[in-house]
Scaffold this active site. Structure first.
Site, PDB file in Angstrom:
ATOM      1  N   SER A  35       0.848  -1.192   0.000  1.00 42.16           N
ATOM      2  CA  SER A  35       0.000   0.000   0.000  1.00 42.16           C
ATOM      3  C   SER A  35       0.881   1.238   0.000  1.00 42.16           C
ATOM      4  O   SER A  35       1.663   1.446   0.931  1.00 42.16           O
ATOM      5  CB  SER A  35      -0.882   0.007   1.245  1.00 42.16           C
ATOM      6  OG  SER A  35      -1.339   1.330   1.491  1.00 42.16           O
ATOM      7  N   HIS A  50      -1.160  -1.350  -4.312  1.00 40.47           N
ATOM      8  CA  HIS A  50      -2.424  -1.053  -3.627  1.00 40.47           C
ATOM      9  C   HIS A  50      -2.512   0.452  -3.382  1.00 40.47           C
ATOM     10  O   HIS A  50      -1.647   1.041  -2.735  1.00 40.47           O
ATOM     11  CB  HIS A  50      -2.464  -1.825  -2.312  1.00 40.47           C
ATOM     12  CG  HIS A  50      -3.747  -1.719  -1.560  1.00 40.47           C
ATOM     13  ND1 HIS A  50      -4.855  -2.498  -1.849  1.00 40.47           N
ATOM     14  CD2 HIS A  50      -4.106  -0.921  -0.528  1.00 40.47           C
ATOM     15  CE1 HIS A  50      -5.829  -2.197  -1.017  1.00 40.47           C
ATOM     16  NE2 HIS A  50      -5.416  -1.232  -0.210  1.00 40.47           N
ATOM     17  N   ASP A  96      -4.703   3.467  -1.846  1.00 41.22           N
ATOM     18  CA  ASP A  96      -5.764   3.766  -0.885  1.00 41.22           C
ATOM     19  C   ASP A  96      -6.324   5.159  -1.128  1.00 41.22           C
ATOM     20  O   ASP A  96      -5.644   6.160  -0.920  1.00 41.22           O
ATOM     21  CB  ASP A  96      -5.211   3.679   0.538  1.00 41.22           C
ATOM     22  CG  ASP A  96      -4.992   2.241   0.963  1.00 41.22           C
ATOM     23  OD1 ASP A  96      -5.949   1.452   0.861  1.00 41.22           O
ATOM     24  OD2 ASP A  96      -3.870   1.904   1.379  1.00 41.22           O
ATOM     25  N   MET A 133      -9.020   7.866  -0.031  1.00 36.20           N
ATOM     26  CA  MET A 133      -9.880   8.233   1.116  1.00 36.20           C
ATOM     27  C   MET A 133     -10.410   9.649   0.919  1.00 36.20           C
ATOM     28  O   MET A 133      -9.691  10.524   0.437  1.00 36.20           O
ATOM     29  CB  MET A 133      -9.070   8.174   2.408  1.00 36.20           C
ATOM     30  CG  MET A 133      -8.376   6.840   2.630  1.00 36.20           C
ATOM     31  SD  MET A 133      -7.607   6.767   4.238  1.00 36.20           S
ATOM     32  CE  MET A 133      -6.681   5.228   4.107  1.00 36.20           C
ATOM     33  N   HIS A 154      -8.313   0.814  -3.921  1.00 37.19           N
ATOM     34  CA  HIS A 154      -9.201   0.596  -2.773  1.00 37.19           C
ATOM     35  C   HIS A 154      -9.914   1.909  -2.465  1.00 37.19           C
ATOM     36  O   HIS A 154      -9.327   2.824  -1.887  1.00 37.19           O
ATOM     37  CB  HIS A 154      -8.331   0.122  -1.590  1.00 37.19           C
ATOM     38  CG  HIS A 154      -9.097  -0.142  -0.332  1.00 37.19           C
ATOM     39  ND1 HIS A 154      -8.473  -0.366   0.876  1.00 37.19           N
ATOM     40  CD2 HIS A 154     -10.435  -0.216  -0.084  1.00 37.19           C
ATOM     41  CE1 HIS A 154      -9.377  -0.568   1.812  1.00 37.19           C
ATOM     42  NE2 HIS A 154     -10.577  -0.469   1.265  1.00 37.19           N
ATOM     43  N   MET A 201     -12.129   4.104  -0.469  1.00 32.55           N
ATOM     44  CA  MET A 201     -12.774   4.314   0.831  1.00 32.55           C
ATOM     45  C   MET A 201     -13.467   5.669   0.761  1.00 32.55           C
ATOM     46  O   MET A 201     -13.070   6.641   1.416  1.00 32.55           O
ATOM     47  CB  MET A 201     -11.723   4.254   1.949  1.00 32.55           C
ATOM     48  CG  MET A 201     -11.232   2.839   2.222  1.00 32.55           C
ATOM     49  SD  MET A 201      -9.645   2.798   3.046  1.00 32.55           S
ATOM     50  CE  MET A 201      -8.575   2.984   1.633  1.00 32.55           C
ATOM     51  N   MET A 247     -11.260  -6.232   5.492  1.00 34.67           N
ATOM     52  CA  MET A 247     -10.435  -5.290   6.259  1.00 34.67           C
ATOM     53  C   MET A 247     -10.085  -5.908   7.605  1.00 34.67           C
ATOM     54  O   MET A 247     -10.960  -6.415   8.315  1.00 34.67           O
ATOM     55  CB  MET A 247     -11.200  -3.977   6.497  1.00 34.67           C
ATOM     56  CG  MET A 247     -11.393  -3.107   5.274  1.00 34.67           C
ATOM     57  SD  MET A 247      -9.867  -2.710   4.392  1.00 34.67           S
ATOM     58  CE  MET A 247      -8.933  -1.825   5.646  1.00 34.67           C
ATOM     59  N   GLY A 300      -8.825   3.808   7.302  1.00 33.16           N
ATOM     60  CA  GLY A 300      -8.572   5.238   7.509  1.00 33.16           C
ATOM     61  C   GLY A 300      -7.098   5.573   7.656  1.00 33.16           C
ATOM     62  O   GLY A 300      -6.669   6.643   7.243  1.00 33.16           O
ATOM     63  N   PHE A 301      -6.349   4.641   8.212  1.00 34.64           N
ATOM     64  CA  PHE A 301      -4.942   4.945   8.489  1.00 34.64           C
ATOM     65  C   PHE A 301      -4.062   3.712   8.316  1.00 34.64           C
ATOM     66  O   PHE A 301      -4.517   2.594   8.563  1.00 34.64           O
ATOM     67  CB  PHE A 301      -4.782   5.464   9.930  1.00 34.64           C
ATOM     68  CG  PHE A 301      -5.646   6.661  10.210  1.00 34.64           C
ATOM     69  CD1 PHE A 301      -5.227   7.944   9.863  1.00 34.64           C
ATOM     70  CD2 PHE A 301      -6.904   6.500  10.781  1.00 34.64           C
ATOM     71  CE1 PHE A 301      -6.051   9.031  10.084  1.00 34.64           C
ATOM     72  CE2 PHE A 301      -7.733   7.599  11.013  1.00 34.64           C
ATOM     73  CZ  PHE A 301      -7.297   8.870  10.662  1.00 34.64           C
ATOM     74  N   GLY A 341      -0.580   1.584   9.528  1.00 34.60           N
ATOM     75  CA  GLY A 341       0.122   1.353  10.788  1.00 34.60           C
ATOM     76  C   GLY A 341      -0.732   0.956  11.980  1.00 34.60           C
ATOM     77  O   GLY A 341      -0.303   1.090  13.122  1.00 34.60           O
ATOM     78  N   ASP A 389      -6.365  -6.678   4.364  1.00 39.61           N
ATOM     79  CA  ASP A 389      -5.726  -5.359   4.386  1.00 39.61           C
ATOM     80  C   ASP A 389      -5.762  -4.770   5.793  1.00 39.61           C
ATOM     81  O   ASP A 389      -6.847  -4.543   6.341  1.00 39.61           O
ATOM     82  CB  ASP A 389      -6.495  -4.446   3.399  1.00 39.61           C
ATOM     83  CG  ASP A 389      -5.908  -3.055   3.276  1.00 39.61           C
ATOM     84  OD1 ASP A 389      -4.829  -2.789   3.828  1.00 39.61           O
ATOM     85  OD2 ASP A 389      -6.563  -2.219   2.597  1.00 39.61           O
ATOM     86  N   GLY A 419      -2.592  -4.012   9.078  1.00 37.11           N
ATOM     87  CA  GLY A 419      -1.825  -4.607  10.184  1.00 37.11           C
ATOM     88  C   GLY A 419      -1.115  -5.901   9.842  1.00 37.11           C
ATOM     89  O   GLY A 419      -0.771  -6.685  10.726  1.00 37.11           O
ATOM     90  N   GLY A 448       1.314  -2.051   4.116  1.00 41.42           N
ATOM     91  CA  GLY A 448       1.828  -0.689   3.941  1.00 41.42           C
ATOM     92  C   GLY A 448       3.046  -0.472   4.791  1.00 41.42           C
ATOM     93  O   GLY A 448       4.189  -0.541   4.310  1.00 41.42           O
ATOM     94  N   SER A 449       2.826  -0.258   6.089  1.00 40.24           N
ATOM     95  CA  SER A 449       3.942   0.090   6.972  1.00 40.24           C
ATOM     96  C   SER A 449       4.986  -1.023   7.056  1.00 40.24           C
ATOM     97  O   SER A 449       6.183  -0.741   7.113  1.00 40.24           O
ATOM     98  CB  SER A 449       3.422   0.472   8.361  1.00 40.24           C
ATOM     99  OG  SER A 449       2.533  -0.501   8.840  1.00 40.24           O
TER     100      SER A 449
HETATM  101  C1  DX5 Z   1      -6.228   1.264   5.731  1.00 41.38           C
HETATM  102  C2  DX5 Z   1      -5.757   1.039   4.309  1.00 41.38           C
HETATM  103  C3  DX5 Z   1      -4.630   0.072   4.245  1.00 41.38           C
HETATM  104  C4  DX5 Z   1      -3.381   0.536   4.946  1.00 41.38           C
HETATM  105  C5  DX5 Z   1      -2.544  -0.640   5.273  1.00 41.38           C
HETATM  106  O1  DX5 Z   1      -7.341   2.072   5.717  1.00 41.38           O
HETATM  107  O2  DX5 Z   1      -6.805   0.536   3.518  1.00 41.38           O
HETATM  108  O3  DX5 Z   1      -4.350  -0.300   2.918  1.00 41.38           O
HETATM  109  O4  DX5 Z   1      -2.639   1.444   4.211  1.00 41.38           O
HETATM  110  O5  DX5 Z   1      -1.460  -0.208   6.020  1.00 41.38           O
HETATM  111  P1  DX5 Z   1      -0.769  -1.131   7.109  1.00 41.38           P
HETATM  112  O6  DX5 Z   1      -0.226  -2.330   6.381  1.00 41.38           O
HETATM  113  O7  DX5 Z   1       0.299  -0.266   7.684  1.00 41.38           O
HETATM  114  O8  DX5 Z   1      -1.821  -1.514   8.120  1.00 41.38           O
HETATM  115 ZN    ZN Z   2      -6.300  -0.458   1.555  1.00 40.65          ZN
END
Ligand code: DX5
Ligand code: ZN
Length: 217
Positions: free
Chosen positions: A7, A32, A34, A36, A65, A67, A136, A141-142, A144, A174, A176, A196-197
């Site tokens: 991501s 990926h 995101d 928002m 994705h 959102m 999910m 939303g975020f 990490g 998706d 954590g 992502g992180s």
């Molecule tokens: C959350 C996003 C994810 C997010 C994943 O709302 O849809 O794609 O960026 O990031 P990590 O892998 O850090 O949870």
């Molecule tokens: Zn996502």
């Protein structure tokens, strides 16, 4: 086959092309993206304009994705910006069937995402139309955030539901995901992993992607 989808939310936006290059070189399968809107989720990220500007900088398929509220309004824009897969949230679609047909009318793949607390039964009459389901494992939303463990049961239940219908639809997870929990997620039945992180915040992106691959083989 397990697909890895970094991501870009956790990439360095001032060096986006450099970071995308790193994951592409590391051999990931999808990018990926995101999106928002500050309404469906509290955060605001990127839109079709930025997506379009990176489209010719990478060969990776764009896994988009959404959102956002009222996704129908923007699907054509995201298709034009280079989306290969568009995922919409069931919670954001009043006419989910129409929205899925709208995405598919552009000849790209369509997926539905469910928030952690949304039951699987909302998929009952749309499952056969989908190329992928995104479960999910954090509240969107975020980046990490911490993986919500009950989602493992949800992945198993969805894989069972698909098998009962003779479907082999992709299950994407998706939120954590990291080197510690990835094995359990795959064993539960997921085959498309967003991270992502865990990828972009790691010191050695290539080594992290290689470790993801090795654990999930
Ligand atoms: C959350 C996003 C994810 C997010 C994943 O709302 O849809 O794609 O960026 O990031 P990590 O892998 O850090 O949870
Ligand atoms: Zn996502």
């Amino acid at each position: 086959m397990i697909k890895i989808a970094p991501s870009i939310l956790s990439a360095d936006f001032s060096n986006l092309i450099r970071d995308i290059g790193k994951v592409e070189e590391a051999g990931v399968d999808l990018l990926h993206i995101d999106v928002m809107d500050g309404h469906f989720v509290p955060n605001i990220t990127i839109g079709p304009l930025v997506m379009h500007s990176i489209r010719n900088k990478t060969k990776l398929p764009f896994d988009v994705h959404l959102m956002i509220e009222n996704p129908d309004r923007y699907i054509e824009d995201f298709v034009k910006a280079g989306a290969d897969i568009i995922t919409v949230h069931a919670e954001a679609c009043t006419h989910l069937h129409r929205t899925i047909q709208n995405i598919k009318s552009f000849g790209i793949k369509a997926a539905v995402s469910l928030n952690p607390a949304t039951p699987l039964n909302v998929l009952e009459f749309i499952l056969d139309d989908l190329d992928m389901v995104l479960l999910m494992s954090v509240n969107p939303g975020f980046g990490g955030q911490k993986f919500i463990p009950i989602v493992l049961d949800k992945i198993k239940a969805l894989r069972h539901m698909l098998a009962e219908r003779g479907l082999n639809t992709d299950i994407q997870v998706d939120g954590g995901i990291n080197l510690e929990n990835i094995k359990d997620i795959v064993n539960a039945g997921a085959n498309v992993l967003v991270a992502g992180s865990a990828i972009f915040n790691s010191k050695d992106i290539a080594a992290t992607v290689a470790a993801f691959r090795q654990i999930t083989q």
